[in-house]
Structures are given as structure tokens and as C-alpha cells.
Scaffold this motif. Sequence first.
Motif, mmCIF file in Angstrom:
data_model
loop_
_atom_site.group_PDB
_atom_site.id
_atom_site.type_symbol
_atom_site.label_atom_id
_atom_site.label_comp_id
_atom_site.label_asym_id
_atom_site.label_seq_id
_atom_site.Cartn_x
_atom_site.Cartn_y
_atom_site.Cartn_z
ATOM 1 N N LYS A 111 38.729 43.132 41.595
ATOM 2 C CA LYS A 111 39.946 42.332 41.515
ATOM 3 C C LYS A 111 41.070 43.149 40.879
ATOM 4 O O LYS A 111 42.196 43.192 41.399
ATOM 5 C CB LYS A 111 39.675 41.077 40.678
ATOM 6 C CG LYS A 111 40.846 40.119 40.622
ATOM 7 C CD LYS A 111 40.397 38.843 39.944
ATOM 8 C CE LYS A 111 41.521 37.854 39.806
ATOM 9 N NZ LYS A 111 41.098 36.637 39.118
ATOM 10 N N VAL A 144 44.440 43.956 43.020
ATOM 11 C CA VAL A 144 45.731 43.434 42.556
ATOM 12 C C VAL A 144 46.668 44.586 42.227
ATOM 13 O O VAL A 144 47.859 44.556 42.539
ATOM 14 C CB VAL A 144 45.526 42.513 41.333
ATOM 15 C CG1 VAL A 144 46.865 42.126 40.733
ATOM 16 C CG2 VAL A 144 44.756 41.269 41.744
ATOM 17 N N PRO A 201 53.981 38.155 38.920
ATOM 18 C CA PRO A 201 52.889 37.322 39.424
ATOM 19 C C PRO A 201 51.545 38.032 39.503
ATOM 20 O O PRO A 201 50.609 37.461 40.045
ATOM 21 C CB PRO A 201 53.381 37.009 40.840
ATOM 22 C CG PRO A 201 54.084 38.272 41.251
ATOM 23 C CD PRO A 201 54.669 38.864 39.997
ATOM 24 N N LEU A 202 51.437 39.239 38.995
ATOM 25 C CA LEU A 202 50.214 40.013 39.231
ATOM 26 C C LEU A 202 49.344 40.132 37.986
ATOM 27 O O LEU A 202 48.579 41.076 37.841
ATOM 28 C CB LEU A 202 50.573 41.417 39.750
ATOM 29 C CG LEU A 202 51.324 41.470 41.071
ATOM 30 C CD1 LEU A 202 51.650 42.902 41.464
ATOM 31 C CD2 LEU A 202 50.516 40.815 42.178
ATOM 32 N N ILE A 211 46.104 29.236 38.480
ATOM 33 C CA ILE A 211 46.722 30.328 39.237
ATOM 34 C C ILE A 211 45.701 31.018 40.131
ATOM 35 O O ILE A 211 45.973 31.300 41.300
ATOM 36 C CB ILE A 211 47.356 31.357 38.273
ATOM 37 C CG1 ILE A 211 48.524 30.720 37.527
ATOM 38 C CG2 ILE A 211 47.809 32.589 39.024
ATOM 39 C CD1 ILE A 211 49.720 30.457 38.375
ATOM 40 N N ASP A 212 44.506 31.276 39.586
ATOM 41 C CA ASP A 212 43.502 31.943 40.407
ATOM 42 C C ASP A 212 43.180 31.119 41.648
ATOM 43 O O ASP A 212 43.050 31.644 42.741
ATOM 44 C CB ASP A 212 42.218 32.174 39.595
ATOM 45 C CG ASP A 212 42.296 33.461 38.793
ATOM 46 O OD1 ASP A 212 42.941 34.408 39.291
ATOM 47 O OD2 ASP A 212 41.731 33.511 37.685
ATOM 48 N N TYR A 233 46.129 31.309 44.104
ATOM 49 C CA TYR A 233 46.118 32.581 44.835
ATOM 50 C C TYR A 233 45.001 32.590 45.868
ATOM 51 O O TYR A 233 45.169 33.077 46.982
ATOM 52 C CB TYR A 233 45.928 33.755 43.867
ATOM 53 C CG TYR A 233 47.191 34.158 43.136
ATOM 54 C CD1 TYR A 233 48.377 33.453 43.323
ATOM 55 C CD2 TYR A 233 47.197 35.254 42.294
ATOM 56 C CE1 TYR A 233 49.521 33.822 42.642
ATOM 57 C CE2 TYR A 233 48.347 35.627 41.621
ATOM 58 C CZ TYR A 233 49.509 34.909 41.788
ATOM 59 O OH TYR A 233 50.635 35.265 41.132
ATOM 60 N N ASP A 234 43.865 32.062 45.448
ATOM 61 C CA ASP A 234 42.735 32.040 46.360
ATOM 62 C C ASP A 234 43.072 31.250 47.616
ATOM 63 O O ASP A 234 42.799 31.675 48.733
ATOM 64 C CB ASP A 234 41.524 31.417 45.651
ATOM 65 C CG ASP A 234 40.237 31.763 46.366
ATOM 66 O OD1 ASP A 234 40.059 32.951 46.665
ATOM 67 O OD2 ASP A 234 39.450 30.840 46.632
ATOM 68 N N VAL A 255 46.620 32.970 49.313
ATOM 69 C CA VAL A 255 46.591 34.361 49.772
ATOM 70 C C VAL A 255 45.221 34.775 50.271
ATOM 71 O O VAL A 255 45.055 35.186 51.420
ATOM 72 C CB VAL A 255 47.050 35.308 48.641
ATOM 73 C CG1 VAL A 255 47.096 36.739 49.146
ATOM 74 C CG2 VAL A 255 48.410 34.889 48.121
#
Lengths: 476, 643
Positions: free
Chosen positions: B179, B183, B243-244, B567-568, B571-572, B575
Motif C-alpha cells: 500500500k 500510494v 489526499p495521500l 477514508i480507506d 478510496y477502496d 478508486v
Amino acid sequence: MDVYISDILLNAPFEIVVLTALIVLVLESTRGTRPNISSWTSIGGLSLAAVAALTNLGASVETFGGMLQSGGFANYYGALFCISAVMTILFSRNYFERQNYHRGEAYILLLFATLGMMVIAASNDLIMIFLGIELMSICLYVLAGLFRHRDRSNEASLKYFLLGAFATGFLLYGIALIYGSTGTTNIASIRTAFPHVSHDLLFLTGSGLLLAGFAFKIAAVPFHMWAPDVYEGSPTPISGFMSTGAKAAAFAALIAVFSRVFGPSENAVHQIIALIAAASMIAGNVVALAQSNLKRLLAYSSIAHAGYMLVGLAAGTADGQIGVMYYLAVYALMNLGAFGIIGALETENDQNLQMDDYAGLSEREPVLAACMAVFLFGLAGFPPLAGFFGKYYVFLAAVKARLLWLAVIGVLASLMSAYYYLRIIVFMYFEKTKAESVPISVPMSVRWTVIFCAVLVLLFGLFPSVIVQTVLRVLF
Amino acid sequence: MISELSIALVLLPLLGFLFLGLFGARLKNEKIIGFLGSAAVGISFILALFIFAQMAAAGPEQRKYTVNLFTWFSAFTGSPGGLSISAAYQIDQLSILLTLIVTGVGFLIHIYSIGYMHGDPGFWRFFAYMNLFIFTMLNLVLADNFVLMFLGWEGVGLCSYLLIGFWYEKKPAGDAAKKAFIVNRIGDIGFLLGMFLIFAAFGSLNFDTVFAGASSVSRNNSTMLWICLLLFLGATGKSAQIPLFVWLPDAMAGPTPVSALIHAATMVTAGVYMIARCSILYAAAPAALTVVAVVGAATAIFAATIGLVQNDIKKILAYSTISQLGYMFLALGVAAFSAGIFHLMTHAFFKALLFLGSGAVIHAMHEEQDIQKMGGLKKYLPVTYRTFLIGAIAISGIPPLAGFFSKDEILWKTATGDQGSWLLWFVGLLGAILTAFYMFRLVTLTFEGEPRFDEHRLHPHEAPKTMTVPLIILAGLSIAGGWIGIPHANALEHWLDPVFAPAQMKLLASESGSTGLEIILMIVSVSAAAAGIYAARRLYLQYPGKERAAAKRFPVLYRILSQKYYIDEIYDAVVVKPIASISEKILWKGIDKGAIDGSVNGAASFISSCAQLLRKVQNGVAQFYAVMFVGGILFILTWLLFR
């Protein structure tokens, strides 16, 4: 005709080979066959000739009244032929011994064939080219039939001879017609006369026949039919020699005649060469896909490689010639090495030549398998091996000469070829050894020759400029 | 002299890596491995100190050296559009400071690791990777051009990947490593594109050439804006900003010294360093500075709120790191470049201290990381407790500890600088309260109150000397490290001034606040921090059950915070899943298997049927071969004569 001392000095490589051949001939005929002495004498003489050739890579000079052109161009090829012959002899010694047919006469024939090739590359006259081709071919006819107690060898020899004689007829007729239209057989004079005769019926017919004759020698489609039968039937190291030395010699003649006479201008001859190239690349690779006998497979592959090299000639430019000359050198290394390995693993009566005989070779013979993989990857044209740059140069020359279609066909064809080259590697590395396979002992001399070839294939791929610079020097 | 020293300084950790990497497995003795690995970095640190002393002795104009090693690669040099990249190091006030931090803190963490990694089967591998990290990080900070910097940038990313996944047999570690790597790739694309644009705009990638060009471009130039935004995207990846930022909390799966060195003190600050290095570019695009400030402030408060409710000791520190990095970007964004670097330095001290302290706690608790299962550890771990407490006070911003000076300078510049605003100041202040609160929640739950574990079964013991001595040294630095930046006697700002002066000139920066206002703001921020500390101690010491009650009272808020704003998951869903399903259904099954494989297999079977057909032509009859030959000649002649 005056003969100057400089003529003799400039042609030292020839004289060394002639002398060696005569010495071996006398040795063999007076005291019975002694293959060991003969082979080592031949190797010594040829090595000396190769060194002599490599020491003189300067500009070309006309010698012997304009019959020969000594200098860099001739000596580049001369060295190539001599080195090929040395390797062929190194492979042959062990091969003939194991086939229970070790006779010194093979080396005499090899020496004279090499001499014929050298004459071809040095010719400045169509008659000399013809003489060289005949000297080379007659020796090769006999070499193909060296195993005279075997049907296949006899068949190879006879077919090669019959079709070769047929081709020679056309070649000679072509020379005659060119002489008829230009009044000369001297290549430099023909070149001067070219603008006046470029649309002359006699001259064009003569050129066409000459092209056919050369195309036969390089085994290009549709004059290639003899090659698979002959390569399969001949003793394996001899097949390797025919597919590299003889091919290179005929290419030297093609460059000497067609590139020098016709120049870079676009004309019908270049178009026909392009068509032959395309046909050879396609037919050679397509039929090779269906082969399981490795000698036959490499025969079709050599037809395809003749096609790739013709791409460089079809371009007609200096780039194309450089590409062809580089290609010839690295192809000789790869193909001799591959045939050498095949010969070393071959057992009596043409056994152990099928693709599945190579299953698990990487376990039994890791070094030979690795070298074979280098040769096959090189033949397929994988970077960074030398074979990649050979293809790159000729295809680049074609693209620059606006023969994009030909380059595309070439790339697609070599893509196809990857299939059958890689299949052998798959067998060597990913298949289990067959239960009935017989262990073979390969002598050190053969091993080291093979390793030497493989290392050169790697080195010339990493540093292609070594050869390219030499070629540039001898061409211009 | 300086050039030889600096080459030795960079190469020593590389030699350490090569030696340990090649022969480490055969060196059975942990002492030798630990000594070699630490010595490589320690000697580097001494060399850096020596160079620093020489620079300090020289006049301010002579404090910049370029050490050219060799031309790395070049193309079309001498013609327009030509490119020549050297492997060259630039030693100036900024890079030597970073070098000192990297090697100094790195050395302490190496020493600590001797104790922490004791008995691990991968002991030699750990030290090899750590030395490689120091080498690549030094390349990053010392590079004199963008390409070499990018090499270091990628190199530290690789080391981070290797060290997060150090215990690769555990699935979470492997997943976290991947990850982090993926990222970071997103950020790297930004960095690369930024580099391309820089080359297009300035025709060079050398810092001096580019910065000289940038000092003369007009402000509010759109190319400069894009360059800065793309470089900032790279920085958000490496420095875990919105955002990263999502990779950094997961990265805690690595060994704790790694978290301290790479994911707190050095690598994650690379983005801060990069933007500070490019300050002149940002000065040409003030809009990009505003973006940096807003993202920094948002990250600071966002991560701090998540940190409030986490229970994993390392996760809390990870969110705290993200939040503190946000402060650094806030400083950069308000053009307080030296304040940002100042905070980078003090943060390196106290965050390394806190991570190493947490490592000692985890060690003592036999790999337990949940602070709800700790408590009362101060009697078992007196040294760890005291040093940890110093770190917590320092990060909260209580004078005279290090964090106070750097954070206060950031807040002051945010409030009064030309690029700053009172809104950003307020956000920063809020973040400071939250920081003090979650840090003392952590201290209280871990070290104070009654033990919440079985004291008869588990006997926590203090860490060995190799671990406590680095803690004590770092605690000293966390106390005194801020004194070089005391307002109105700011030695650090003075030292860094030559590096940032061009950018300040370009921005026409001026200070507007008065000393009186400065003192008032200082009192406000200190009381805010004190209030946070007080609230945390009161809540967790006197009313231990309150947190659960509060969670019941505001269940939605609590869930959102403890689930990290989802957030995770977002994103999942937004994205990862769409890309995965496009890859699988369209690219793999549709295009690859269907179209490509189908056409390849189809072509292959077509060609092999052609081959079967063509080989029949080869019938072995010589007469037929001759016929083919004649056919060929007829074709050639027809083409030549009648075309």
C-alpha cells in the motif's frame, strides 16, 4: 598481364590458404589419411590466414590486372570465412570421430571451399566470381556427400549438385548476357557503363539471371528448395558451414555486383530483391514452425535469415550494406554455434535430432543448454544479443529507404520465428529428460568453441559498434 | 577537503549496506553487525559535524559547495533541448542541516535497534536496509539536481517498502508495504511530471540553473503554478498529506525503529525539504503556496481528530506525525520556510523519542500495542516514562521545550505573514489543543493510573542500555533543540536566510505584527496546550469511564473518528474497486483474453495450417525444385522487363 610483388603481398591470406590446402593434400595422398595432423594443420593455416586478413582492413586496391580487389572489403569476408572454417573443423573433428568416419579429405575440401569463398569476396570481375562460386560449390557438393555409405548424405549431395549445376547454367548465361550488352566482365567497367544500359533488354535479363543464381546460393525463396534436404542430409558441421560461409560468400557477390553497379537509386532490381526478401522471411519462418527435426528447422530458419539480410540489400543504401555485413558476421557465430551443439549431441544414424530429444538438456548439459539458449535468443533477435542489432540495422535501413512495408513484414516474421526458437528453449529448460535418452560426452574443445561463440554473440550485442566501425572502414 | 569528506559521508552507509548485504548472513555475531551498521552512520554524522563546523567558520557567502562526482548521463549536450545530468552533491546551509538530522537521529536509532532487534533472525538484513536507507536519504537531501534527488526519493521509497514489509511472513506487513509503495507511486507521478515541466520551462534540471531562471519569471505564471502543484502532489505522497496520507498509519506494521527513523523523523519530511528547496519556484506561484497552506492546515486538524480516539500506541503516533507534518506544510505555505524546517528538526527529535519510547513499551508488554490494556507502567519503566513525558510535553508546545518554539513560530507567521490568515491560525491553534489532548491521553492511559493487565502473568521490565541511552539523548535534544530558534534571537533563521532570501525577496514579504501581539499570541497558544493537557489528565485520570460515556453520547461522531473518517473504505470503493473491476472484466477478460489472446491464437493456428500446407510443397523431388527455380526466374524477368 604484369604481376607485381605487391599483388602477391596484398593477397597473402589467399596464398596461405592455398599453401595449407596443398600441404594437407600432399600429406593425405602420400602417407595415408591422418585426420589429426590434417585437421590441426588446417586450423593453423586458416588461423594464420584470418590474422593476415585482419591486419589489412584498409582501402581496397585492384590487384592482378583488375581481376581481384584486395583490401578491407575482401579481408573482412576472408577473415569471416577463415574463422567459420576453423570453428567448423573444431566441431567436425569430434563429429566425424563419433560417426566413425574421420578422414583427412574433409579438411582438404573445406580448405578449397574456403578459398573459393575468399575469391568470390575479393572478385572485381564476373568471371572471377564465377570461378570462386564453382570452386566453393564443387567442394561443398562433395562435402555434403561425405558419408557415402548413407542414403541421406548421397541424396543431399546429388540434389545439391543437380540443382547447383542448374543454377550455375543460369548464372553463366547471365554473365554472358551482361558481357554482351556492356562488352566487359569487369565490375568497375560495368558500373561505368550502367547509365547507358540500365534499360537495355539484354542487360536487364542478364542481371535477372545473375540475381537468380546468387539467390540460389543464399537459399532465398523460390530458389531455396534444395536447402532443407541438403542441410538435413549433410554432416551437421558441414551444414553449419554451408549455411554461414557459403551464404556469406554469395552475399559478398550480391553486394559487389548489385550494390556497386546499381547504386542506391530506386529501381526494378531493388524491388525484386525486396519481394524475394519478403517471400523468404514469410515462407522460411512459416514452414519452420512445422518442423521437429532441428537440422531441418535451422535450414528453414536460414532461409528466413537470408530474407532478413536481403532487406538490407533491398534498401540499396550504405546503411543497408553495413547492416548486412554486421548481420553476416553475427549470424555466422550464432548458426555455427547452434549447428555445433546439434552436431555434438547427434548420435549415429541421424539420431537425437528431434526437438523432444532436447528435453531436460539444461539438467544434463547446463553449459551447452545455456549457450544454445544464447544462440536461439540471438537468432530470434532478442536484445541485447547480437542478433537483435543485426535485424535492427537492416530494418532501420529499410525504413529509411521508404520500404516500411518490408520492415513491417520483417518484424512480424521475426515475431513468428520467436515461437519455434523459444520452443526449443522450453524443451531444454522446462521439460523432463526422456527416460531412454543416452548420455553423451562432449569434449572440451567443442565446449570451449561453443562458449567462445556464445560470448562473442553477447559481446557483439553489447558493443555492436566494434563490428560496425570495422565495416564502415572497409566499405568506404 | 569538504568534497572528499562529503563523498565519504555519503559512501559510508552504502559500504555498510553492501558489506552487510553480502556478508551479513554469514556474520553470526549480532554485536559485529550492529556495530558495523551503527558505525557507518555514526562516522557519517561525525563527518557531517566536521563539515558543518567548517561552514560555520567560513563567511556566509562561502557556505555553499558543489561536489561533482561524474556525469551521470547526457544527451544532445550543447544544442538547445540538450540534457546533462551529473551525479553531484550540493552542500549548503539547508542540506547540511538535513544531513546532520538524518545521520544524527539515524545513528541513535541504529544504536537503539541493536537492543530492539535482538534475537530477530533478520538482524543483518535489518541493518543492511537501514544503512541503504541512510545512503538514499543522503542522496535525496544532498542532490544538486532534480534527477539525483528523484533517485534518492525513489530509493527511500524502496527502503520504506522493504522495511515496512520487514516481517514479510505476516500478511498485514506485506499488505502495508504494498500500500505504501502504490500510494507513493501516485505522488511520484506528480514529481515526475513536475520535473518534465521544469525541464520544458527552464531547459535544465540543475537546481542552480532552474532557481536562477525562476527568480526572473513573472509571478502568477501558469506553468509555474502547474510545476508547483505537481511537485506538491509528490510531496503529499511522500509526506503523507491529504489526499495521500492513508499509507502511513498502515506502515506501522514495520519494526518500531523503522517507524521512528523513516516514518517520523526523516523520510516523511522529504516532501517538506523538497518544497523548501524549491521555495523560489513557489514564490513565483503564490497560489500554489496557498494550496500548500490549506492542505497542511487541513491535514493537521484532520489527523489530530483521528488521533483522539485511536487505541493502538503506534497508530496514535502515526496520526500525530501526519498532523505535525501538516504544520510543516502550513509553515511552508505561509512562506515561513525556515519555520517549517525548524519544526522538521524539532519534530525529528521528539517524534523519534516518542516512537522509540513506544517501542520500549511494546517490548516490555510483549508486543501488546493497545493502550487500553496498559496503565500504571511508570513504576516498571521509569526511564521510558520520563523520556516519553518529555517528548509529550515537547510536542504539546509547552515552553521551554523544543516543540514550543517551532510551533509558536509557525502559528505567529500564519497569523501575521503576507501569505497567512487568521483562519489558518485558528485551525492551527485548534490542532495544538487536540495535539496536547491526545498526547496526554496516550501518556495517562499508558503510564499512569492502575494497570489494566495481569501483573502476575506479565512482568514489564525496563529496556536495556542500548535502548534507554538513545532515549535519554533524544530527550535532551527535545528539551534543548528549540533554543536555536528563540524569537528575536533566531540563530536557525539567520543560518538558513541565504537559502530562502531569494524566495522572500520575490514574495516581497514583510512582517506586520508587533511584539506585543506576538506575546499575546504566545500566551494564547501555551494556554491552549495547557488546557488540552489538563483536560486529558482530568478525563483519563479522574473519570476513567468518561470516554465510553462520551462515545455513547455521540455515537456517530465517535464511530466516524475511530473509523478514520472511512477514508480507506471510500478510496477502496471509489478508486480501488472500480480499477480492479475494470482491469478484470474489461482489460483482462475482454481485451487481453478475448481480443489479444483470441487474435494471437487465431493467427497462430492460421499460420500453422499454412505451414502444414506449405511443407507439402517440399516434396523431395528434385525435378519439381527445378521447376520452382524456373518459375522464379520467369517471375524475375517478367518484373524486370515488363513492369
